[in-house]
Scaffold this motif. Structure first.
Motif, PDB file in Angstrom:
ATOM      1  N   TRP A  68       0.856  -1.177   0.000  1.00  0.00           N
ATOM      2  CA  TRP A  68       0.000   0.000   0.000  1.00  0.00           C
ATOM      3  C   TRP A  68       0.882   1.214   0.000  1.00  0.00           C
ATOM      4  CZ3 TRP A  68      -4.994  -0.460  -0.983  1.00  0.00           C
ATOM      5  CH2 TRP A  68      -5.556  -1.708  -0.837  1.00  0.00           C
ATOM      6  N   ILE A  69       0.439   2.253  -0.669  1.00  0.00           N
ATOM      7  CA  ILE A  69       1.238   3.459  -0.798  1.00  0.00           C
ATOM      8  C   ILE A  69       0.754   4.511   0.197  1.00  0.00           C
ATOM      9  CG2 ILE A  69       1.919   5.337  -2.331  1.00  0.00           C
ATOM     10  CD1 ILE A  69       1.498   3.438  -4.653  1.00  0.00           C
ATOM     11  N   GLY A  70       1.635   4.942   1.064  1.00  0.00           N
ATOM     12  CA  GLY A  70       1.473   6.080   1.955  1.00  0.00           C
ATOM     13  C   GLY A  70       0.093   6.436   2.439  1.00  0.00           C
ATOM     14  N   THR A  71      -0.060   7.731   2.658  1.00  0.00           N
ATOM     15  CA  THR A  71      -1.307   8.273   3.177  1.00  0.00           C
ATOM     16  C   THR A  71      -1.686   9.494   2.351  1.00  0.00           C
ATOM     17  OG1 THR A  71      -0.075   9.650   4.719  1.00  0.00           O
ATOM     18  CG2 THR A  71      -0.793   7.493   5.525  1.00  0.00           C
ATOM     19  N   GLY A  72      -2.666  10.223   2.787  1.00  0.00           N
ATOM     20  CA  GLY A  72      -3.088  11.425   2.074  1.00  0.00           C
ATOM     21  C   GLY A  72      -3.699  11.079   0.734  1.00  0.00           C
ATOM     22  N   ASP A  73      -3.286  11.797  -0.314  1.00  0.00           N
ATOM     23  CA  ASP A  73      -3.848  11.582  -1.642  1.00  0.00           C
ATOM     24  C   ASP A  73      -3.620  10.172  -2.167  1.00  0.00           C
ATOM     25  OD1 ASP A  73      -4.760  14.169  -1.711  1.00  0.00           O
ATOM     26  OD2 ASP A  73      -3.079  14.925  -2.874  1.00  0.00           O
ATOM     27  N   TRP A  74      -2.593   9.491  -1.680  1.00  0.00           N
ATOM     28  CA  TRP A  74      -2.269   8.143  -2.157  1.00  0.00           C
ATOM     29  C   TRP A  74      -2.869   7.044  -1.290  1.00  0.00           C
ATOM     30  CZ3 TRP A  74      -0.718   7.710  -6.898  1.00  0.00           C
ATOM     31  CH2 TRP A  74      -0.064   8.777  -7.489  1.00  0.00           C
TER      32      TRP A  74
END
Length: 83
Positions: A5-11
């Motif tokens: 899974w990619i990061g947080t926020g918009d991603w």
């Protein structure tokens, strides 16, 4: 990095699977979705911010390479022209 899974926020919710980026809704984006493997006159015009007529003029003047096949260029043929 498969299935990470990619990061947080918009991603948040996006993941990488093989050579694709998967959106939170499950839509798969491959490299050719971002950078086409082949370009038509319209594709090249859009990428360069000019009209199709400008591309046709450049073809007539010989300032563009000839098409690779079926009135299309391979990315490798025209990548030097792209921003």
């Amino acid at each position: 990095m498969n299935n990470d899974w990619i990061g947080t926020g918009d991603w948040s919710g996006w993941k990488i699977s093989g050579n694709a980026l998967i959106s939170p809704s499950g839509r798969e984006y491959k490299p050719e979705d971002v950078e086409p493997r082949e370009y038509t006159q319209a594709d090249l015009a859009k990428a360069l911010g000019v009209t199709r007529g400008a591309i046709a003029d450049r073809l007539r003047r010989g300032t563009l390479p000839p098409f690779d096949h079926d009135k299309k260029w391979k990315y490798e043929t025209i990548r030097h022209l792209l921003p």
